[in-house]
Design a protein around this motif. Structure first.
Motif, PDB file in Angstrom:
ATOM      1  N   ILE A 117     -35.048 -14.971  75.008  1.00 57.48           N
ATOM      2  CA  ILE A 117     -35.832 -15.853  75.872  1.00 57.48           C
ATOM      3  C   ILE A 117     -37.300 -15.683  75.500  1.00 57.48           C
ATOM      4  O   ILE A 117     -37.796 -14.550  75.425  1.00 57.48           O
ATOM      5  N   THR A 118     -37.999 -16.784  75.251  1.00 53.20           N
ATOM      6  CA  THR A 118     -39.407 -16.689  74.837  1.00 53.20           C
ATOM      7  C   THR A 118     -40.332 -17.067  75.989  1.00 53.20           C
ATOM      8  O   THR A 118     -40.072 -18.006  76.733  1.00 53.20           O
ATOM      9  N   THR A 119     -41.401 -16.308  76.109  1.00 50.99           N
ATOM     10  CA  THR A 119     -42.439 -16.564  77.103  1.00 50.99           C
ATOM     11  C   THR A 119     -43.770 -16.701  76.384  1.00 50.99           C
ATOM     12  O   THR A 119     -43.925 -16.251  75.245  1.00 50.99           O
ATOM     13  N   GLY A 120     -44.748 -17.294  77.057  1.00 55.29           N
ATOM     14  CA  GLY A 120     -46.046 -17.453  76.406  1.00 55.29           C
ATOM     15  C   GLY A 120     -47.170 -17.595  77.396  1.00 55.29           C
ATOM     16  O   GLY A 120     -46.968 -17.917  78.573  1.00 55.29           O
ATOM     17  N   SER A 121     -48.373 -17.350  76.909  1.00 58.78           N
ATOM     18  CA  SER A 121     -49.570 -17.510  77.724  1.00 58.78           C
ATOM     19  C   SER A 121     -50.729 -17.926  76.833  1.00 58.78           C
ATOM     20  O   SER A 121     -50.838 -17.480  75.690  1.00 58.78           O
ATOM     21  N   PHE A 122     -51.574 -18.801  77.359  1.00 61.25           N
ATOM     22  CA  PHE A 122     -52.826 -19.154  76.686  1.00 61.25           C
ATOM     23  C   PHE A 122     -53.894 -19.197  77.758  1.00 61.25           C
ATOM     24  O   PHE A 122     -53.924 -20.106  78.589  1.00 61.25           O
ATOM     25  N   GLU A 123     -54.748 -18.186  77.760  1.00 56.39           N
ATOM     26  CA  GLU A 123     -55.721 -18.023  78.830  1.00 56.39           C
ATOM     27  C   GLU A 123     -56.883 -17.164  78.350  1.00 56.39           C
ATOM     28  O   GLU A 123     -56.781 -16.490  77.312  1.00 56.39           O
ATOM     29  N   PRO A 124     -58.002 -17.152  79.081  1.00 58.55           N
ATOM     30  CA  PRO A 124     -59.100 -16.260  78.716  1.00 58.55           C
ATOM     31  C   PRO A 124     -58.676 -14.801  78.884  1.00 58.55           C
ATOM     32  O   PRO A 124     -58.153 -14.420  79.933  1.00 58.55           O
ATOM     33  N   MET A 125     -58.867 -14.018  77.842  1.00 57.11           N
ATOM     34  CA  MET A 125     -58.546 -12.589  77.883  1.00 57.11           C
ATOM     35  C   MET A 125     -59.775 -11.833  77.416  1.00 57.11           C
ATOM     36  O   MET A 125     -59.939 -11.512  76.240  1.00 57.11           O
ATOM     37  N   GLU A 126     -60.688 -11.575  78.360  1.00 56.51           N
ATOM     38  CA  GLU A 126     -62.000 -11.078  77.986  1.00 56.51           C
ATOM     39  C   GLU A 126     -61.978  -9.624  77.519  1.00 56.51           C
ATOM     40  O   GLU A 126     -62.867  -9.203  76.788  1.00 56.51           O
ATOM     41  N   SER A 127     -60.991  -8.855  77.923  1.00 58.94           N
ATOM     42  CA  SER A 127     -60.927  -7.470  77.457  1.00 58.94           C
ATOM     43  C   SER A 127     -60.221  -7.441  76.103  1.00 58.94           C
ATOM     44  O   SER A 127     -59.123  -6.911  75.943  1.00 58.94           O
ATOM     45  N   SER A 128     -60.878  -8.066  75.131  1.00 59.10           N
ATOM     46  CA  SER A 128     -60.351  -8.205  73.770  1.00 59.10           C
ATOM     47  C   SER A 128     -61.470  -7.913  72.783  1.00 59.10           C
ATOM     48  O   SER A 128     -62.654  -7.909  73.141  1.00 59.10           O
ATOM     49  N   GLY A 129     -61.104  -7.685  71.542  1.00 57.51           N
ATOM     50  CA  GLY A 129     -62.107  -7.446  70.518  1.00 57.51           C
ATOM     51  C   GLY A 129     -61.467  -7.220  69.166  1.00 57.51           C
ATOM     52  O   GLY A 129     -60.239  -7.198  69.034  1.00 57.51           O
ATOM     53  N   ALA A 130     -62.312  -7.062  68.152  1.00 61.47           N
ATOM     54  CA  ALA A 130     -61.829  -6.944  66.778  1.00 61.47           C
ATOM     55  C   ALA A 130     -62.407  -5.716  66.097  1.00 61.47           C
ATOM     56  O   ALA A 130     -63.592  -5.390  66.260  1.00 61.47           O
ATOM     57  N   ILE A 131     -61.548  -5.050  65.333  1.00 58.73           N
ATOM     58  CA  ILE A 131     -61.960  -3.975  64.430  1.00 58.73           C
ATOM     59  C   ILE A 131     -62.182  -4.575  63.050  1.00 58.73           C
ATOM     60  O   ILE A 131     -61.352  -5.328  62.544  1.00 58.73           O
ATOM     61  N   LEU A 132     -63.323  -4.258  62.430  1.00 54.49           N
ATOM     62  CA  LEU A 132     -63.625  -4.729  61.076  1.00 54.49           C
ATOM     63  C   LEU A 132     -64.022  -3.544  60.202  1.00 54.49           C
ATOM     64  O   LEU A 132     -64.772  -2.665  60.646  1.00 54.49           O
ATOM     65  N   ASN A 133     -63.514  -3.512  58.989  1.00 49.83           N
ATOM     66  CA  ASN A 133     -64.014  -2.584  57.978  1.00 49.83           C
ATOM     67  C   ASN A 133     -64.616  -3.412  56.860  1.00 49.83           C
ATOM     68  O   ASN A 133     -63.940  -4.223  56.221  1.00 49.83           O
ATOM     69  N   LEU A 134     -65.924  -3.202  56.619  1.00 47.97           N
ATOM     70  CA  LEU A 134     -66.663  -4.057  55.688  1.00 47.97           C
ATOM     71  C   LEU A 134     -66.448  -3.672  54.236  1.00 47.97           C
ATOM     72  O   LEU A 134     -66.633  -4.494  53.340  1.00 47.97           O
ATOM     73  N   GLY A 135     -66.095  -2.434  53.965  1.00 47.11           N
ATOM     74  CA  GLY A 135     -66.139  -1.926  52.603  1.00 47.11           C
ATOM     75  C   GLY A 135     -67.529  -1.368  52.323  1.00 47.11           C
ATOM     76  O   GLY A 135     -68.529  -1.762  52.945  1.00 47.11           O
ATOM     77  N   HIS A 136     -67.626  -0.431  51.365  1.00 47.03           N
ATOM     78  CA  HIS A 136     -68.893   0.259  51.120  1.00 47.03           C
ATOM     79  C   HIS A 136     -69.826  -0.543  50.226  1.00 47.03           C
ATOM     80  O   HIS A 136     -69.398  -1.268  49.329  1.00 47.03           O
ATOM     81  N   THR A 137     -71.102  -0.408  50.524  1.00 45.88           N
ATOM     82  CA  THR A 137     -72.142  -1.027  49.709  1.00 45.88           C
ATOM     83  C   THR A 137     -72.540  -0.061  48.594  1.00 45.88           C
ATOM     84  O   THR A 137     -72.123   1.085  48.550  1.00 45.88           O
ATOM     85  N   ASP A 138     -73.390  -0.541  47.692  1.00 45.67           N
ATOM     86  CA  ASP A 138     -73.931   0.305  46.622  1.00 45.67           C
ATOM     87  C   ASP A 138     -75.440   0.098  46.560  1.00 45.67           C
ATOM     88  O   ASP A 138     -75.905  -0.983  46.182  1.00 45.67           O
ATOM     89  N   PRO A 139     -76.259   1.105  46.909  1.00 39.26           N
ATOM     90  CA  PRO A 139     -75.868   2.424  47.411  1.00 39.26           C
ATOM     91  C   PRO A 139     -75.239   2.324  48.805  1.00 39.26           C
ATOM     92  O   PRO A 139     -75.439   1.334  49.505  1.00 39.26           O
ATOM     93  N   PRO A 140     -74.476   3.354  49.226  1.00 38.77           N
ATOM     94  CA  PRO A 140     -73.745   3.297  50.486  1.00 38.77           C
ATOM     95  C   PRO A 140     -74.670   3.306  51.700  1.00 38.77           C
ATOM     96  O   PRO A 140     -75.795   3.790  51.652  1.00 38.77           O
ATOM     97  N   ILE A 141     -74.126   2.748  52.793  1.00 38.90           N
ATOM     98  CA  ILE A 141     -74.861   2.712  54.057  1.00 38.90           C
ATOM     99  C   ILE A 141     -73.973   3.267  55.171  1.00 38.90           C
ATOM    100  O   ILE A 141     -72.766   3.026  55.184  1.00 38.90           O
ATOM    101  N   LYS A 142     -74.565   4.032  56.063  1.00 38.21           N
ATOM    102  CA  LYS A 142     -73.894   4.446  57.299  1.00 38.21           C
ATOM    103  C   LYS A 142     -74.521   3.628  58.420  1.00 38.21           C
ATOM    104  O   LYS A 142     -75.663   3.869  58.822  1.00 38.21           O
ATOM    105  N   ILE A 143     -73.792   2.622  58.876  1.00 35.78           N
ATOM    106  CA  ILE A 143     -74.362   1.657  59.804  1.00 35.78           C
ATOM    107  C   ILE A 143     -74.635   2.311  61.162  1.00 35.78           C
ATOM    108  O   ILE A 143     -73.757   2.952  61.749  1.00 35.78           O
ATOM    109  N   ARG A 144     -75.879   2.146  61.627  1.00 37.23           N
ATOM    110  CA  ARG A 144     -76.272   2.652  62.948  1.00 37.23           C
ATOM    111  C   ARG A 144     -76.279   1.524  63.976  1.00 37.23           C
ATOM    112  O   ARG A 144     -75.935   1.720  65.132  1.00 37.23           O
ATOM    113  N   SER A 145     -76.701   0.331  63.550  1.00 36.40           N
ATOM    114  CA  SER A 145     -76.647  -0.849  64.416  1.00 36.40           C
ATOM    115  C   SER A 145     -76.364  -2.061  63.554  1.00 36.40           C
ATOM    116  O   SER A 145     -76.699  -2.093  62.364  1.00 36.40           O
TER     117      SER A 145
END
Length: 398
Positions: free
Chosen positions: A43-71
């Motif tokens: 049995i399939t169920t579904g929802s499409f609604e605002p879900m504000e407690s959401s977010g994304a993890i991103l890994n950019l890959g290293h620059t040359d020379p490398p950077i440790k991002i502070r902001s």
């Protein structure tokens, strides 16, 4: 009795019988619970609604020379950089911050993390500006570039709280219009807004979380996702009716899924006036028909599920209510409050929620979506712990 392995064998050979939860509710009176349990595998169920407690993890890959991002900002929206050197977390409700660049008429004020996430999923380019900490191994001081989902390593959603098991109905008994997470509430009970889809909502069809658990594979934003953990504010001890559905906000789920696989049709940024951004997200949850009890729970109807009507004009954590109302009444478009007729509308899209269930059904029928056994049950004993001022005497003295 069926097992998930048996159901997956039928899915793999395209023999599985899959019904949406709407189909179950429509046919249960005619066929009965036992017959549907015999006929149907998923049995399939579904929802499409605002879900504000959401977010994304991103890994950019290293620059040359490398950077440790502070902001860091992505299209002007700050991302959290307190992980590894080039790991970021972008919250859906994070507001844009152009440090004074925005004028009064600039519509970028109504953008936030959700819009950036949606743009990346849609394949659009996003401007990145980063400031480094400056260390011996990460000497770079700044980094400006544009990124897409194809030019970064990982890009996945990790959502701490999605799929509320029931919620509230918001009204405004005061004298001025209020702007809330449910949208605008007009004064003097001018309107009412609810956000849950009632009897078609995923967790209301498995009220005691008997088949949905940690590790359950779900349909997330058009791609594959999983239940990662209990959601924040998970409250399974909410008071419940005889059918075991909660009479207010109950269980929640933390969800995870690869954003690179997602479809922009099912992940959209939105903005609630004078409140802020949020993420409109499609989530589909398959319920394996392991026995007749599963079907009996999925047969619950809107008339048998209620939500509290809450007055937002009182600025307190615990607000007064005008009693309970059924989802059958809510979906009629009008409810009665103290003898007065009040128009009501959903914040969630009931139509698109049904479409999510249909898309998941079709993916299973094509043999493209297999089910998983939960690796652990979700807790059923969580209490809700508030941060009340009465618990902190020093604040009262201030």
């Amino acid at each position: 009795m069926k097992t998930i392995d048996e159901i997956n064998d039928k899915i793999g050979s395209k023999r599985a019988v899959v019904w949406t939860v709407d189909e179950v509710k429509t046919k249960v009176t005619e066929l009965g619970v036992a017959k549907i349990a015999e006929l149907v595998d998923v049995i399939t169920t579904g929802s499409f609604e605002p879900m504000e407690s959401s977010g994304a993890i991103l890994n950019l890959g290293h620059t040359d020379p490398p950077i440790k991002i502070r902001s860091c900002t992505l299209d002007g929206v700050p991302a959290y950089a307190g992980f590894g050197a080039v790991d970021l977390y972008l919250g859906a409700t994070q507001l844009v911050d152009f440090a004074g660049e925005i004028g009064d008429g600039d519509d970028r004020k109504e953008r936030g993390g959700a819009h950036v996430i949606a743009d990346l999923i849609a394949g659009k380019s996003v401007t990145l500006r980063a400031i480094g900490q400056g260390t011996d191994c990460y000497p770079r001081a700044t980094f400006d570039t544009t990124i897409t989902k194809d030019t970064i390593n990982q890009f996945y959603l990790y959502n701490p709280r999605n799929l509320y098991q029931n919620f509230i109905v918001g009204v405004n008994g005061g004298d001025r219009q209020l702007y809330t997470y449910l949208g605008p509430l007009q004064p003097r009970l001018g309107n009412a807004v609810y956000s849950n889809t009632g009897a078609i909502s995923p967790l209301l069809n498995d009220p005691d979380l008997d088949v949905i658990g940690i590790g359950t594979r779900i349909w997330l934003g058009g791609g594959i996702g999983y239940v990662a953990w209990e959601g924040t504010q998970h409250f399974p001890l909410q008071k419940r009716g005889e059918n075991r559905t909660p009479i207010g906000p109950g269980a929640t789920l933390a969800l995870i899924g690869d954003a690179k696989q997602m479809n922009p049709n099912w992940v959209r940024g939105c903005y609630l006036k004078n409140y802020g951004p949020s993420l409109m997200l499609g989530v589909g949850v398959p319920i394996p028909v392991l026995n007749a009890d599963v079907v009996a729970r999925c047969a619950v109807q809107d008339r048998d599920i209620v939500a509290p009507i809450v007055d937002f004009s009182i600025p307190r954590r615990v607000r007064p209510t005008f009693g309970l109302v059924s989802y059958e009444q809510l979906k009629s478009g009008k409810i009665k409050i103290e003898g007065r007729t009040v128009r009501v509308a959903p914040l969630a899209s009931i139509y698109r929620s049904r479409q999510v269930a249909i898309e998941l059904k079709e993916a299973i029928e094509r043999g493209e979506f297999l089910l998983t056994e939960a690796v652990s049950s979700l807790p059923r004993d969580r209490t809700f712990i508030p941060q009340d001022r009465r618990q902190m005497p020093s604040l009262l003295e201030d």
